[in-house]
Design an enzyme around this catalytic site. Sequence first.
Site, PDB file in Angstrom:
ATOM      1  N   GLU A 113       2.108  -0.520 -11.567  1.00 25.79           N
ATOM      2  CA  GLU A 113       2.026  -0.843 -10.289  1.00 25.79           C
ATOM      3  C   GLU A 113       3.490  -0.005  -9.625  1.00 25.79           C
ATOM      4  OE1 GLU A 113      -0.382  -0.981  -8.030  1.00 25.79           O
ATOM      5  OE2 GLU A 113      -1.553  -3.095  -9.146  1.00 25.79           O
ATOM      6  N   HIS A 155       4.558  -7.609  -5.575  1.00 25.00           N
ATOM      7  CA  HIS A 155       3.313  -8.200  -6.351  1.00 25.00           C
ATOM      8  C   HIS A 155       2.694  -9.610  -6.309  1.00 25.00           C
ATOM      9  CE1 HIS A 155      -0.686  -7.519  -6.024  1.00 25.00           C
ATOM     10  NE2 HIS A 155      -0.484  -6.768  -7.748  1.00 25.00           N
ATOM     11  N   HIS A 186      -0.934 -12.832  -6.171  1.00 23.88           N
ATOM     12  CA  HIS A 186      -2.487 -12.919  -6.528  1.00 23.88           C
ATOM     13  C   HIS A 186      -2.597 -13.649  -5.660  1.00 23.88           C
ATOM     14  CE1 HIS A 186      -3.090  -9.850  -9.653  1.00 23.88           C
ATOM     15  NE2 HIS A 186      -3.427  -9.718  -9.307  1.00 23.88           N
ATOM     16  N   HIS A 236      -7.200  -7.729  -3.240  1.00 19.07           N
ATOM     17  CA  HIS A 236      -7.019  -7.529  -4.583  1.00 19.07           C
ATOM     18  C   HIS A 236      -5.564  -8.490  -4.614  1.00 19.07           C
ATOM     19  CE1 HIS A 236      -3.799  -4.225  -7.554  1.00 19.07           C
ATOM     20  NE2 HIS A 236      -3.292  -6.021  -7.799  1.00 19.07           N
TER      21      HIS A 236
END
Length: 271
Positions: free
Chosen positions: A121, A144, A146, A216
Amino acid sequence: MDNKSVLEGRPALERQIAVIAEVAGYLWQKGWAERNGGNITVNITEYVDDGMRALPAICPPVRTGVVLPHLKGCWFFCKGTGKRMRDLARYPMENGSIIRILDDCSGYEIVADNPVMPTSELPSHLSVHNDFVRRGLPYRASLHTHPIELVAMSHAEKFLRKDVLTNILWSMIPETRAFCPKGLGIVEYRLPGSLALAEGTIRELEDYDVVMWEKHGVFAVGPDIMEAFDQVDVLNKSARIYIDAKCMGYEPDGMSQEQMHEMAVAFNLPE
Ligand code: 13P
Ligand code: ZN
């Protein structure tokens, strides 16, 4: 390879990496970091001294395909691609690496401690950091992850319209209104690691500190990695309360608009 870590004799940098490792541990404990899920990058340029700047790269330069001119002279700690948060928590310099941006800003090279390739990413992360420097913001950290309940809510189209989710989450508990004052932006589904995902993220970060990547995860930013984590934690707490209420068989009432307005006034929040 020299076994000496670049962190040795650099206590301020070592402390920053320790906080990143601490957050990586929280992500695993929360169940938000299955396998290699999620990534972290932190702009560590302010902790880089002349001795570090003189270090040779340990890998050939990597061109990213985009030129990010505002990152000239910048250094980052990055989680490695395919690396686990739970491993990063224990051994940050074996599951992440320190990179410096090439002088022509077309890519990066790995300087320390191990040849761990940065997260897939990286296009989103570096584009976002480039934008922070351009705008003169004091933001240094990108995360980032989840988070289960937030991702679950991103599977319903009705929640993805502008600020619908923000208002539901704000209304679940007063603290969410106070500690995530900008709410949650939305980026529609895009291929992980793609430039389209990076571009959508930058657009939303003009108005929000946390953005949902539909089906996502979330991308959060902050002055430091702990603050980025806290915002996701606060939002996900609200998502959990909403889902728990639904599981008990009712639609939660939520705080009223008047109650949220009262919070905004009391905490001097933007409305
Ligand atoms: P990396 O292991 O490349 O960081 O990827 C994890 C992830 O969550 C991709 O979206
Ligand atoms: Zn992901």
